[in-house]
Design a protein around this motif. Structure first.
Motif, PDB file in Angstrom:
ATOM      1  N   SER A   1      38.417  34.558  51.683  1.00 38.59           N
ATOM      2  CA  SER A   1      36.980  34.372  51.467  1.00 38.59           C
ATOM      3  C   SER A   1      36.533  34.706  50.040  1.00 38.59           C
ATOM      4  CB  SER A   1      36.187  35.195  52.484  1.00 38.59           C
ATOM      5  OG  SER A   1      36.486  36.571  52.353  1.00 38.59           O
ATOM      6  N   HIS A   2      37.082  35.766  49.460  1.00 35.91           N
ATOM      7  CA  HIS A   2      36.594  36.133  48.123  1.00 35.91           C
ATOM      8  C   HIS A   2      37.080  35.141  47.065  1.00 35.91           C
ATOM      9  CE1 HIS A   2      35.329  40.533  49.110  1.00 35.91           C
ATOM     10  NE2 HIS A   2      34.975  39.673  50.038  1.00 35.91           N
ATOM     11  N   THR A   3      38.267  34.607  47.281  1.00 33.02           N
ATOM     12  CA  THR A   3      38.749  33.561  46.367  1.00 33.02           C
ATOM     13  C   THR A   3      37.910  32.300  46.517  1.00 33.02           C
ATOM     14  OG1 THR A   3      40.954  34.488  46.564  1.00 33.02           O
ATOM     15  CG2 THR A   3      40.807  32.259  45.691  1.00 33.02           C
ATOM     16  N   ILE A   4      37.531  32.007  47.759  1.00 27.47           N
ATOM     17  CA  ILE A   4      36.666  30.845  48.002  1.00 27.47           C
ATOM     18  C   ILE A   4      35.333  31.027  47.259  1.00 27.47           C
ATOM     19  CG2 ILE A   4      35.331  29.620  49.771  1.00 27.47           C
ATOM     20  CD1 ILE A   4      37.675  30.299  51.751  1.00 27.47           C
ATOM     21  N   ILE A   5      34.780  32.235  47.351  1.00 21.93           N
ATOM     22  CA  ILE A   5      33.490  32.497  46.687  1.00 21.93           C
ATOM     23  C   ILE A   5      33.638  32.387  45.167  1.00 21.93           C
ATOM     24  CG2 ILE A   5      31.823  34.362  46.228  1.00 21.93           C
ATOM     25  CD1 ILE A   5      32.260  35.065  49.311  1.00 21.93           C
TER      26      ILE A   5
ATOM     27  N   TRP B   1      32.962  44.546  42.157  1.00 24.14           N
ATOM     28  CA  TRP B   1      32.365  44.914  43.441  1.00 24.14           C
ATOM     29  C   TRP B   1      32.957  44.103  44.594  1.00 24.14           C
ATOM     30  CZ3 TRP B   1      30.177  49.351  43.921  1.00 24.14           C
ATOM     31  CH2 TRP B   1      29.575  49.942  42.806  1.00 24.14           C
ATOM     32  N   MET B   2      33.442  42.906  44.279  1.00 21.31           N
ATOM     33  CA  MET B   2      34.093  42.113  45.337  1.00 21.31           C
ATOM     34  C   MET B   2      35.368  42.807  45.789  1.00 21.31           C
ATOM     35  SD  MET B   2      33.597  38.338  43.644  1.00 21.31           S
ATOM     36  CE  MET B   2      33.966  37.368  45.102  1.00 21.31           C
ATOM     37  N   ASP B   3      36.135  43.287  44.817  1.00 22.99           N
ATOM     38  CA  ASP B   3      37.383  43.968  45.169  1.00 22.99           C
ATOM     39  C   ASP B   3      37.095  45.303  45.855  1.00 22.99           C
ATOM     40  OD1 ASP B   3      38.808  41.874  44.145  1.00 22.99           O
ATOM     41  OD2 ASP B   3      39.038  42.762  42.160  1.00 22.99           O
ATOM     42  N   TRP B   4      36.081  45.987  45.369  1.00 22.23           N
ATOM     43  CA  TRP B   4      35.710  47.279  45.971  1.00 22.23           C
ATOM     44  C   TRP B   4      35.257  47.075  47.415  1.00 22.23           C
ATOM     45  CZ3 TRP B   4      31.044  49.569  47.718  1.00 22.23           C
ATOM     46  CH2 TRP B   4      31.041  50.965  47.794  1.00 22.23           C
ATOM     47  N   ASN B   5      34.500  46.028  47.638  1.00 21.15           N
ATOM     48  CA  ASN B   5      34.045  45.731  49.003  1.00 21.15           C
ATOM     49  C   ASN B   5      35.245  45.521  49.932  1.00 21.15           C
ATOM     50  OD1 ASN B   5      33.711  43.221  50.924  1.00 21.15           O
ATOM     51  ND2 ASN B   5      31.718  44.216  50.909  1.00 21.15           N
ATOM     52  N   GLN B   6      36.203  44.726  49.451  1.00 23.76           N
ATOM     53  CA  GLN B   6      37.320  44.377  50.336  1.00 23.76           C
ATOM     54  C   GLN B   6      38.319  45.532  50.491  1.00 23.76           C
ATOM     55  OE1 GLN B   6      39.560  40.789  49.223  1.00 23.76           O
ATOM     56  NE2 GLN B   6      38.865  39.932  51.163  1.00 23.76           N
ATOM     57  N   SER B   7      38.546  46.259  49.399  1.00 30.22           N
ATOM     58  CA  SER B   7      39.592  47.282  49.473  1.00 30.22           C
ATOM     59  C   SER B   7      39.076  48.623  49.997  1.00 30.22           C
ATOM     60  CB  SER B   7      40.236  47.493  48.092  1.00 30.22           C
ATOM     61  OG  SER B   7      39.276  47.981  47.184  1.00 30.22           O
TER      62      SER B   7
ATOM     63  N   GLY C   1      29.226  38.894  43.184  1.00 33.06           N
ATOM     64  CA  GLY C   1      29.483  40.283  43.587  1.00 33.06           C
ATOM     65  C   GLY C   1      28.532  40.762  44.677  1.00 33.06           C
ATOM     66  N   ASP C   2      27.314  40.236  44.684  1.00 38.74           N
ATOM     67  CA  ASP C   2      26.360  40.603  45.745  1.00 38.74           C
ATOM     68  C   ASP C   2      26.707  39.918  47.057  1.00 38.74           C
ATOM     69  OD1 ASP C   2      23.923  42.070  44.368  1.00 38.74           O
ATOM     70  OD2 ASP C   2      24.516  40.441  43.024  1.00 38.74           O
ATOM     71  N   ILE C   3      27.154  38.666  46.936  1.00 41.84           N
ATOM     72  CA  ILE C   3      27.354  37.853  48.152  1.00 41.84           C
ATOM     73  C   ILE C   3      28.261  38.562  49.164  1.00 41.84           C
ATOM     74  CG2 ILE C   3      28.417  35.710  49.024  1.00 41.84           C
ATOM     75  CD1 ILE C   3      25.773  35.109  47.674  1.00 41.84           C
ATOM     76  N   VAL C   4      29.317  39.182  48.666  1.00 41.22           N
ATOM     77  CA  VAL C   4      30.302  39.740  49.608  1.00 41.22           C
ATOM     78  C   VAL C   4      29.756  40.921  50.418  1.00 41.22           C
ATOM     79  CG1 VAL C   4      32.234  38.929  48.213  1.00 41.22           C
ATOM     80  CG2 VAL C   4      31.379  41.266  47.881  1.00 41.22           C
ATOM     81  N   PHE C   5      28.660  41.536  49.943  1.00 41.02           N
ATOM     82  CA  PHE C   5      28.101  42.666  50.692  1.00 41.02           C
ATOM     83  C   PHE C   5      27.189  42.227  51.834  1.00 41.02           C
ATOM     84  CE2 PHE C   5      29.206  44.742  46.684  1.00 41.02           C
ATOM     85  CZ  PHE C   5      29.910  45.829  47.182  1.00 41.02           C
ATOM     86  N   GLY C   6      26.863  40.942  51.864  1.00 45.58           N
ATOM     87  CA  GLY C   6      25.889  40.473  52.849  1.00 45.58           C
ATOM     88  C   GLY C   6      26.208  40.876  54.277  1.00 45.58           C
ATOM     89  N   PRO C   7      27.352  40.453  54.807  1.00 45.80           N
ATOM     90  CA  PRO C   7      27.651  40.777  56.205  1.00 45.80           C
ATOM     91  C   PRO C   7      27.833  42.279  56.453  1.00 45.80           C
ATOM     92  CG  PRO C   7      28.971  38.920  55.452  1.00 45.80           C
ATOM     93  CD  PRO C   7      28.313  39.498  54.245  1.00 45.80           C
ATOM     94  N   THR C   8      28.497  42.955  55.542  1.00 47.34           N
ATOM     95  CA  THR C   8      28.749  44.397  55.749  1.00 47.34           C
ATOM     96  C   THR C   8      27.437  45.159  55.872  1.00 47.34           C
ATOM     97  OG1 THR C   8      30.592  44.102  54.221  1.00 47.34           O
ATOM     98  CG2 THR C   8      30.082  46.361  54.873  1.00 47.34           C
ATOM     99  N   LEU C   9      26.506  44.867  54.967  1.00 39.08           N
ATOM    100  CA  LEU C   9      25.260  45.644  54.979  1.00 39.08           C
ATOM    101  C   LEU C   9      24.353  45.249  56.145  1.00 39.08           C
ATOM    102  CD1 LEU C   9      24.583  46.079  51.168  1.00 39.08           C
ATOM    103  CD2 LEU C   9      25.565  47.717  52.784  1.00 39.08           C
ATOM    104  N   HIS C  10      24.386  43.986  56.532  1.00 46.39           N
ATOM    105  CA  HIS C  10      23.606  43.607  57.723  1.00 46.39           C
ATOM    106  C   HIS C  10      24.119  44.372  58.947  1.00 46.39           C
ATOM    107  CE1 HIS C  10      21.344  41.419  60.651  1.00 46.39           C
ATOM    108  NE2 HIS C  10      22.449  41.000  61.248  1.00 46.39           N
ATOM    109  N   ARG C  11      25.414  44.468  59.051  1.00 46.52           N
ATOM    110  CA  ARG C  11      25.995  45.194  60.188  1.00 46.52           C
ATOM    111  C   ARG C  11      25.654  46.677  60.104  1.00 46.52           C
ATOM    112  NH1 ARG C  11      31.901  42.367  60.928  1.00 46.52           N
ATOM    113  NH2 ARG C  11      31.143  40.372  61.692  1.00 46.52           N
ATOM    114  N   TRP C  12      25.809  47.229  58.918  1.00 49.53           N
ATOM    115  CA  TRP C  12      25.542  48.667  58.718  1.00 49.53           C
ATOM    116  C   TRP C  12      24.113  49.015  59.142  1.00 49.53           C
ATOM    117  CZ3 TRP C  12      27.749  53.173  58.060  1.00 49.53           C
ATOM    118  CH2 TRP C  12      27.044  54.228  57.496  1.00 49.53           C
TER     119      TRP C  12
END
Ligand SMILES: N[C@@H](CCC(=O)N[C@@H](CS)C(=O)NCC(=O)O)C(=O)O
Length: 207
Positions: free
Chosen positions: A67-71, A97-103, A161-172
């Motif tokens: 997904s992050h490569t796609i983005i 932030w994309m890598d930080w989100n995933q790792s 870098g913001d996009i990848v936080f979307g699902p995580t933060l909605h869930r949180w």
């Protein structure tokens, strides 16, 4: 026309759909892959994505997974004036932030999500949830500090870098847990809820 293969409940699919929406690109979503739909182990799918995971995208004859490569690909190809910072340092600050989100962040919060949303109440492990919430809370303070500067993870506008936080933060923000005060993260989430594509693809019922 870009095709996106993968179930709508997948966080990794959601971030790709949101990204496409922000880029205002026409696409076809084929949600009947993964989870209870199965199909990802069928030869046709495996020939596209040998991991049997979602998402996979097909842009004309170009097939891509992760997904992050796609983005990154979508940003570089279609988002030069919007989501994709062209200056190398600006882009690095966003991609960090994309890598930080995933790792880090996703690994930390996911056990709480899994226990509270995908596990029957009688089988839930309380200490797994508590540990996940504790670790995630600490990590989100790092994100909160970053967002408090300009409102976005890098620079003064929404980037990959913001996009990848979307699902995580909605869930949180929708788990039944005690959360620390995170003013900048909360403001970020509230402002994303106003974006039609985020509301449509990411801010959906947790499942
Ligand atoms: N690193 C991959 C991870 C992909 C992944 O783990 N996808 C999950 C859904 S979020 C999956 O396919 N799970 C199995 C399934 O849905 O059948 C990515 O970011 O695309």
């Amino acid at each position: 026309m870009i095709r996106v293969l993968g179930r709508s409940s997948s966080s990794n699919v959601q971030k790709v759909l949101w990204c496409l929406g922000e880029l205002n690109i026409d696409f076809e979503h084929e949600p009947e892959y993964g989870g209870t739909f199965g199909r990802t182990k069928e030869p046709d799918y495996v020939s596209l994505n040998p991991n049997s995971l979602v998402p996979t995208i097909i842009d004309d004859d170009f097939v891509l997974w992760e997904s992050h490569t796609i983005i990154r690909y979508l940003g570089a190809t279609y988002g030069q004036d919007t989501l994709w910072p062209t200056a190398p340092r600006a882009r690095a600050l966003s991609e960090k932030w994309m890598d930080w989100n995933q790792s880090r962040l996703d690994n930390a919060y996911f056990p709480a999500f899994y226990e509270l949303i995908r596990t029957p109440p009688v089988d839930r492990n309380k200490s797994t949830i508590e540990n996940a919430v504790k670790t995630t809370s600490k990590l989100l303070i790092i994100l909160d500090n970053a967002l408090s500067e300009t409102g976005f993870v890098s620079g003064e506008r929404l980037t990959i870098g913001d996009i990848v936080f979307g699902p995580t933060l909605h869930r949180w923000f929708n788990l039944n847990i005690e959360r620390p005060a995170l003013p900048a993260v909360t403001e970020w989430y509230q402002s994303m809820l106003q974006r039609p594509s985020y509301a449509k693809h990411v801010a959906v019922e947790l499942s």
